[in-house]
Scaffold this active site. Structure first.
Site, PDB file in Angstrom:
ATOM      1  N   HIS A 294      -2.351   3.502  -5.808  1.00  0.00           N
ATOM      2  CA  HIS A 294      -2.887   2.214  -5.354  1.00  0.00           C
ATOM      3  C   HIS A 294      -3.092   1.260  -6.527  1.00  0.00           C
ATOM      4  O   HIS A 294      -3.112   0.040  -6.346  1.00  0.00           O
ATOM      5  CB  HIS A 294      -4.208   2.436  -4.615  1.00  0.00           C
ATOM      6  CG  HIS A 294      -4.565   1.327  -3.682  1.00  0.00           C
ATOM      7  ND1 HIS A 294      -3.842   1.036  -2.537  1.00  0.00           N
ATOM      8  CD2 HIS A 294      -5.561   0.406  -3.729  1.00  0.00           C
ATOM      9  CE1 HIS A 294      -4.391   0.009  -1.921  1.00  0.00           C
ATOM     10  NE2 HIS A 294      -5.429  -0.404  -2.624  1.00  0.00           N
TER      11      HIS A 294
ATOM     12  N   ARG B  92       0.858  -1.176   0.000  1.00  0.00           N
ATOM     13  CA  ARG B  92       0.000   0.000   0.000  1.00  0.00           C
ATOM     14  C   ARG B  92       0.898   1.231   0.000  1.00  0.00           C
ATOM     15  O   ARG B  92       2.020   1.188   0.499  1.00  0.00           O
ATOM     16  CB  ARG B  92      -0.900   0.015   1.233  1.00  0.00           C
ATOM     17  CG  ARG B  92      -1.839  -1.194   1.336  1.00  0.00           C
ATOM     18  CD  ARG B  92      -2.622  -1.162   2.642  1.00  0.00           C
ATOM     19  NE  ARG B  92      -3.549  -2.285   2.737  1.00  0.00           N
ATOM     20  CZ  ARG B  92      -3.254  -3.470   3.273  1.00  0.00           C
ATOM     21  NH1 ARG B  92      -2.025  -3.673   3.773  1.00  0.00           N
ATOM     22  NH2 ARG B  92      -4.147  -4.438   3.318  1.00  0.00           N
TER      23      ARG B  92
ATOM     24  N   ARG C  86      -0.454  -1.327  -6.895  1.00  0.00           N
ATOM     25  CA  ARG C  86      -0.692  -2.507  -6.052  1.00  0.00           C
ATOM     26  C   ARG C  86      -1.650  -3.461  -6.758  1.00  0.00           C
ATOM     27  O   ARG C  86      -1.446  -4.675  -6.762  1.00  0.00           O
ATOM     28  CB  ARG C  86      -1.259  -2.048  -4.711  1.00  0.00           C
ATOM     29  CG  ARG C  86      -1.692  -3.154  -3.737  1.00  0.00           C
ATOM     30  CD  ARG C  86      -2.090  -2.500  -2.417  1.00  0.00           C
ATOM     31  NE  ARG C  86      -2.925  -3.322  -1.568  1.00  0.00           N
ATOM     32  CZ  ARG C  86      -2.476  -4.199  -0.686  1.00  0.00           C
ATOM     33  NH1 ARG C  86      -1.169  -4.402  -0.562  1.00  0.00           N
ATOM     34  NH2 ARG C  86      -3.299  -4.888   0.080  1.00  0.00           N
TER      35      ARG C  86
ATOM     36  N   TYR D 226      -9.515  -9.775  -7.766  1.00  0.00           N
ATOM     37  CA  TYR D 226      -8.527  -9.759  -8.844  1.00  0.00           C
ATOM     38  C   TYR D 226      -8.737 -10.902  -9.831  1.00  0.00           C
ATOM     39  O   TYR D 226      -8.291 -10.817 -10.969  1.00  0.00           O
ATOM     40  CB  TYR D 226      -7.117  -9.817  -8.262  1.00  0.00           C
ATOM     41  CG  TYR D 226      -6.778  -8.597  -7.445  1.00  0.00           C
ATOM     42  CD1 TYR D 226      -6.535  -7.371  -8.052  1.00  0.00           C
ATOM     43  CD2 TYR D 226      -6.729  -8.661  -6.063  1.00  0.00           C
ATOM     44  CE1 TYR D 226      -6.248  -6.245  -7.308  1.00  0.00           C
ATOM     45  CE2 TYR D 226      -6.439  -7.537  -5.300  1.00  0.00           C
ATOM     46  CZ  TYR D 226      -6.205  -6.338  -5.928  1.00  0.00           C
ATOM     47  OH  TYR D 226      -5.927  -5.224  -5.187  1.00  0.00           O
TER      48      TYR D 226
ATOM     49  N   LYS E 296      -1.637  -2.571   7.596  1.00  0.00           N
ATOM     50  CA  LYS E 296      -2.979  -2.208   8.028  1.00  0.00           C
ATOM     51  C   LYS E 296      -3.353  -2.990   9.278  1.00  0.00           C
ATOM     52  O   LYS E 296      -3.082  -4.184   9.373  1.00  0.00           O
ATOM     53  CB  LYS E 296      -3.965  -2.521   6.888  1.00  0.00           C
ATOM     54  CG  LYS E 296      -5.277  -1.783   6.970  1.00  0.00           C
ATOM     55  CD  LYS E 296      -6.062  -2.022   5.693  1.00  0.00           C
ATOM     56  CE  LYS E 296      -7.368  -1.263   5.706  1.00  0.00           C
ATOM     57  NZ  LYS E 296      -8.128  -1.474   4.454  1.00  0.00           N
TER      58      LYS E 296
ATOM     59  N   HIS F 150      -3.876  -9.268   2.939  1.00  0.00           N
ATOM     60  CA  HIS F 150      -5.328  -9.308   3.096  1.00  0.00           C
ATOM     61  C   HIS F 150      -5.708 -10.301   4.184  1.00  0.00           C
ATOM     62  O   HIS F 150      -5.207 -11.426   4.205  1.00  0.00           O
ATOM     63  CB  HIS F 150      -6.008  -9.735   1.787  1.00  0.00           C
ATOM     64  CG  HIS F 150      -6.035  -8.660   0.752  1.00  0.00           C
ATOM     65  ND1 HIS F 150      -6.250  -8.918  -0.585  1.00  0.00           N
ATOM     66  CD2 HIS F 150      -5.880  -7.318   0.848  1.00  0.00           C
ATOM     67  CE1 HIS F 150      -6.225  -7.780  -1.264  1.00  0.00           C
ATOM     68  NE2 HIS F 150      -5.994  -6.798  -0.414  1.00  0.00           N
TER      69      HIS F 150
END
Length: 303
Positions: A249, A150, A252, A284, A174, A275
């Site tokens: 972003h 990120r 990414r 994706y 995150k 994630h």
């Protein structure tokens, strides 16, 4: 009542920080959503959070749609308030959660924007030059594309987080979760050249007594910001003569899409991206299916 409302919001924000380990950026977004709801309560003469009913919640959502808020924004506000009231119920400050049964209509999920492999090569090839800023820009975008970080994670990298001898970066991501991410030889070479021939020159421009240990610096020798990365990318896209308008972003997204296009396992990509849920990564697969469909239609004689 005003004091009580302030105390409840403060307690909730502290809970997000200490127990849920949310990032400062996420907590600010929660606070803004709560402030917006409180302003609406005041307009409607609702004195406290405890006085909010399900009927009032429906009225609030109706007003949001009338004011043409995006579906994603309404969904985020609803999620914030549902979590807030869940906390109030847990603390026994209110009896029930009026947002529990409130839902926003499902919309079409927007697919992530990305650059095709040829476009990514074109962008990176345009980042040539040996000035400190040019070396930094090359290292910056090679790192994001090589690791799928990120932008906030990349801006937060410290010198000691990068191990070029084995090609890895340590990421504090995150939700304050830590992970190690591999980077390839192109990124390692670009970072090495930037550290040796660019970073020290930028550091000399810093007026701070405590010199930053950040890997990526701005032209004043301070830490590079997310806003700065966006500006650099827009300039780089123009330099590369790419008409596609993408955000940092999107690099990414490009990282994940290109891995899957070339046969990477979905769960491996999930781990690389950091994630928590596989469903977040699965978006994706839709992108890669679209790519396969385009290739089929272009190249199959009877498509």
């Amino acid at each position: 009542m005003e004091i009580q409302n302030d105390q409840w919001v403060s307690a909730f924000l502290l809970y997000l920080k200490m127990e849920k380990n949310h990032s400062p950026h996420t907590i600010v977004n929660y606070e803004l959503d709560l402030r917006h709801f409180r302003d609406f309560m005041e307009q409607q003469s609702i004195p406290s959070f405890a006085a909010v009913s399900y009927a009032f919640v429906r009225h609030y959502l109706t007003v949001l749609y009338e004011q043409e808020y995006a579906r994603s924004t309404v969904s985020r506000k609803l999620s914030t308030l549902r979590s807030f009231y869940q906390f109030l119920v847990r603390e026994k400050w209110v009896m029930e959660n009026p947002f529990l049964l409130a839902h926003t209509p499902k919309g079409v999920k927007k697919l992530p924007s990305f650059l095709y492999e040829e476009e990514m090569e074109q962008l990176l090839d345009a980042l040539n030059g040996d000035s400190p800023l040019q070396l930094r820009n090359r290292a910056l975008f090679e790192t994001i594309y090589a690791s799928g970080l990120r932008v906030s994670e990349c801006c937060g990298l410290k010198l000691q987080d990068v191990d070029l001898s084995i090609g890895t970066v340590f990421v504090f991501g995150k939700g304050r979760k830590e992970r190690y991410v591999p980077i390839g030889s192109f990124a390692c070479d670009a970072i090495q050249e930037y550290i040796e021939n660019g970073r020290e020159k930028l550091l000399k421009k810093s007026k701070s007594v405590d010199l930053p240990g950040d890997l990526f610096l701005n032209y004043r020798g301070g830490p590079l910001t997310e806003r700065g990365v966006r500006k650099i990318l827009h300039q780089a896209l123009d330099q590369a003569a790419l008409s596609t308008r993408v955000s940092p972003h999107s690099l990414r997204h490009s990282f994940a899409t290109h891995l899957l296009n070339n046969g990477a396992d979905l769960r491996v990509v999930q781990d690389l991206l950091g994630h928590e849920n596989l469903s977040t990564t699965q978006v994706y697969t839709h992108v890669t299916k679209d790519r396969l469909r385009d290739v089929y239609r272009t190249h199959h004689p009877r498509a």
